[in-house]
Design an enzyme around this catalytic site. Structure first.
Site, PDB file in Angstrom:
ATOM      1  N   LYS A 160      10.294   7.975   7.644  1.00  0.00           N
ATOM      2  CA  LYS A 160       9.294   8.979   7.249  1.00  0.00           C
ATOM      3  C   LYS A 160       8.122   8.280   6.553  1.00  0.00           C
ATOM      4  O   LYS A 160       8.235   7.108   6.152  1.00  0.00           O
ATOM      5  CB  LYS A 160       9.949   9.979   6.288  1.00  0.00           C
ATOM      6  CG  LYS A 160      10.416   9.352   4.971  1.00  0.00           C
ATOM      7  CD  LYS A 160      11.281  10.312   4.170  1.00  0.00           C
ATOM      8  CE  LYS A 160      11.707   9.703   2.849  1.00  0.00           C
ATOM      9  NZ  LYS A 160      12.743  10.497   2.161  1.00  0.00           N
ATOM     10  N   TYR A 162     -15.186  -3.183 -15.272  1.00  0.00           N
ATOM     11  CA  TYR A 162     -15.492  -1.839 -15.779  1.00  0.00           C
ATOM     12  C   TYR A 162     -14.838  -1.570 -17.129  1.00  0.00           C
ATOM     13  O   TYR A 162     -13.659  -1.884 -17.328  1.00  0.00           O
ATOM     14  CB  TYR A 162     -15.005  -0.776 -14.798  1.00  0.00           C
ATOM     15  CG  TYR A 162     -15.796  -0.694 -13.523  1.00  0.00           C
ATOM     16  CD1 TYR A 162     -17.164  -0.380 -13.549  1.00  0.00           C
ATOM     17  CD2 TYR A 162     -15.185  -0.905 -12.296  1.00  0.00           C
ATOM     18  CE1 TYR A 162     -17.887  -0.290 -12.365  1.00  0.00           C
ATOM     19  CE2 TYR A 162     -15.906  -0.818 -11.109  1.00  0.00           C
ATOM     20  CZ  TYR A 162     -17.254  -0.515 -11.150  1.00  0.00           C
ATOM     21  OH  TYR A 162     -17.968  -0.421  -9.984  1.00  0.00           O
ATOM     22  N   MET A 179     -12.443  -0.542  -6.952  1.00  0.00           N
ATOM     23  CA  MET A 179     -12.143  -0.037  -5.612  1.00  0.00           C
ATOM     24  C   MET A 179     -11.897  -1.183  -4.619  1.00  0.00           C
ATOM     25  O   MET A 179     -10.988  -1.123  -3.788  1.00  0.00           O
ATOM     26  CB  MET A 179     -13.283   0.850  -5.093  1.00  0.00           C
ATOM     27  CG  MET A 179     -12.962   1.505  -3.759  1.00  0.00           C
ATOM     28  SD  MET A 179     -14.325   2.440  -3.056  1.00  0.00           S
ATOM     29  CE  MET A 179     -14.383   3.853  -4.129  1.00  0.00           C
TER      30      MET A 179
HETATM   31  C1  LIG Z   1      13.914   9.714   2.023  1.00  0.00           C
HETATM   32  C2  LIG Z   1      15.307  10.149   2.219  1.00  0.00           C
HETATM   33  C3  LIG Z   1      16.338   9.205   2.362  1.00  0.00           C
HETATM   34  C4  LIG Z   1      16.127   7.719   2.194  1.00  0.00           C
HETATM   35  O1  LIG Z   1      16.087   7.426   0.810  1.00  0.00           O
HETATM   36  P1  LIG Z   1      15.987   5.912   0.302  1.00  0.00           P
HETATM   37  O2  LIG Z   1      16.141   6.019  -1.173  1.00  0.00           O
HETATM   38  O3  LIG Z   1      14.632   5.443   0.679  1.00  0.00           O
HETATM   39  O4  LIG Z   1      17.054   5.160   0.975  1.00  0.00           O
HETATM   40  C5  LIG Z   1      17.602   9.687   2.655  1.00  0.00           C
HETATM   41  N1  LIG Z   1      17.848  11.006   2.774  1.00  0.00           N
HETATM   42  C6  LIG Z   1      16.887  11.936   2.622  1.00  0.00           C
HETATM   43  C7  LIG Z   1      17.226  13.377   2.767  1.00  0.00           C
HETATM   44  C8  LIG Z   1      15.589  11.551   2.313  1.00  0.00           C
HETATM   45  O5  LIG Z   1      14.645  12.473   2.147  1.00  0.00           O
END
Ligand SMILES: *Cc1c(COP(=O)(O)O)cnc(C)c1O
Length: 359
Positions: A34, A254, A302
């Site tokens: 993801k 800055y 930036m």
């Molecule tokens: C993101 C996620 C994972 C993976 O988690 P990590 O800590 O990155 O291993 C597993 N299960 C669900 C439901 C998630 O949303």
């Protein structure tokens, strides 16, 4: 000349997948990609992981992008489908879905799908974010079992809230709740994220879901990935674009938030919050230059970061610097900045050029 660059080591990625499979023994390992594979590029990561059993993403658009790119393995939608239209797409493109509440249940049993889909029931074992209550599981299973939209057995999933804390009693409690609720059902069971895989042997069940560890990063702020035989996948690097003499007592950048106490040399690096490097990184946050750590000084801009190279330094314009990766653990940088590695890798902007070390 390329300056800001994220080098993605696909060999390290494959190594980590194999390593996690080894640690979790006979289980299927779901590769969580993801958020564009936590900033590593989901399509490239998925292509390199032809050995992966299943992929998981959060949004259906992410899953569709993978199918468009020709990825054929099963893809699990971690939070399921958000409406009936999404269910139809999931059925067509062979995504696995999750049911975590009543609305999703009603949608799935009401719709007529072209092909049944593999379905996971999400149980709330203590996170209290998503999932059905343990006492409601039987009722959900019964409703789902009667639906012709479900392929095979109903599977069970849950998620840990504190698995990165090895001292916490919460995780064992979640495992116990999960076990007691699902014991009588034949479907596959999955509760472990990266921390569950690395720190909680009893959490492995049938399938594990590896996110951060897949990228070689420890889920726990007190350790680094290499302690578990993992290799960093991303190395974020750039170049020195200026090296300047700097007098004692003079500020830099800055807001004049830092002043040198001694004469020194200041290096200016082509990297900033416009690349996704955190603006709130304090003076003292390390970067890696020519075999040593040197501190960031002054405010992150930036497009530029200033570093104190030291009076006797020999570093020159064009020299490479590393912000995290092979030489400088991202876990250490995240600690200095007061965040977690997940946020660092995922926030890189498109100005950072991604290059891939070939298989
Ligand atoms: C993101 C996620 C994972 C993976 O988690 P990590 O800590 O990155 O291993 C597993 N299960 C669900 C439901 C998630 O949303």
């Amino acid at each position: 000349m390329i300056t800001a660059e994220a080098v993605i080591d696909l060999n390290a990625l494959r190594h980590n997948y194999a390593r996690l499979k080894e640690i979790s023994r006979c289980n299927r390992v779901i590769a969580v990609i993801k958020g564009d594979a936590y900033g590593h590029c989901a399509v490239e990561v998925a292509k390199a992981l032809d050995i992966a059993d299943t992929f998981a993403v959060s949004r259906i658009e992410e899953a569709m992008e993978l199918r468009t790119a020709g990825i054929q393995q099963p893809i699990l939608l971690l939070e399921g489908c958000f409406c009936r239209e999404d269910l139809a797409v999931a059925s067509e493109l062979n995504f696995q879905t999750v049911i975590h509440d009543k609305t999703q249940l009603e949608d799935l049993v009401a719709i007529r799908l072209s092909q049944p889909i593999i379905t996971w029931l999400k149980v709330d074992t203590g996170m209290h974010r998503l999932g059905v209550q343990p006492g409601d599981v039987s009722e959900y299973v019964e409703r789902l079992s009667n639906s012709s939209n479900i392929k095979g057995e109903i599977n069970f999933v849950s998620h840990f809230s504190c698995a990165d804390d090895k001292e916490s009693s919460v995780t064992q409690h979640q495992i116990d709740v999960f076990e007691s609720v699902i014991a009588d059902f034949p479907g596959a069971k999955s509760i472990a994220n990266s921390a569950g895989i690395l720190f909680w042997d009893l959490a492995h069940f049938d399938q594990v879901r590896a996110g951060i560890a897949l990228y070689g990063i420890s889920p726990d702020e007190n350790s680094i990935g290499s302690e578990y035989g993992l290799k960093p996948v991303m190395t974020l690097q750039s170049k020195l674009i200026s090296v300047r003499e700097h007098g004692a007592g003079k500020p830099v950048g800055y807001g004049e938030i830092w002043k040198s106490s001694t004469p020194t040399k200041i290096g200016v690096v082509a990297m900033g919050y416009g690349d996704g490097y955190p603006r709130l990184a304090p003076s003292g946050t390390p970067i890696w230059v020519n075999g040593r750590e040197v501190p960031i000084v002054g405010r992150v801009s930036m497009d530029m970061i200033t570093v104190d190279l030291g009076l006797d330094s020999q570093d020159r314009v064009g020299d490479s610097v590393e912000f995290w990766g092979e030489n400088l653990p991202i876990e250490k940088v995240a600690n200095e900045v007061g965040t977690i590695p997940y946020e660092l890798t995922i926030k890189l902007t498109k100005r950072v050029v991604k290059t891939y070390k070939a298989l």
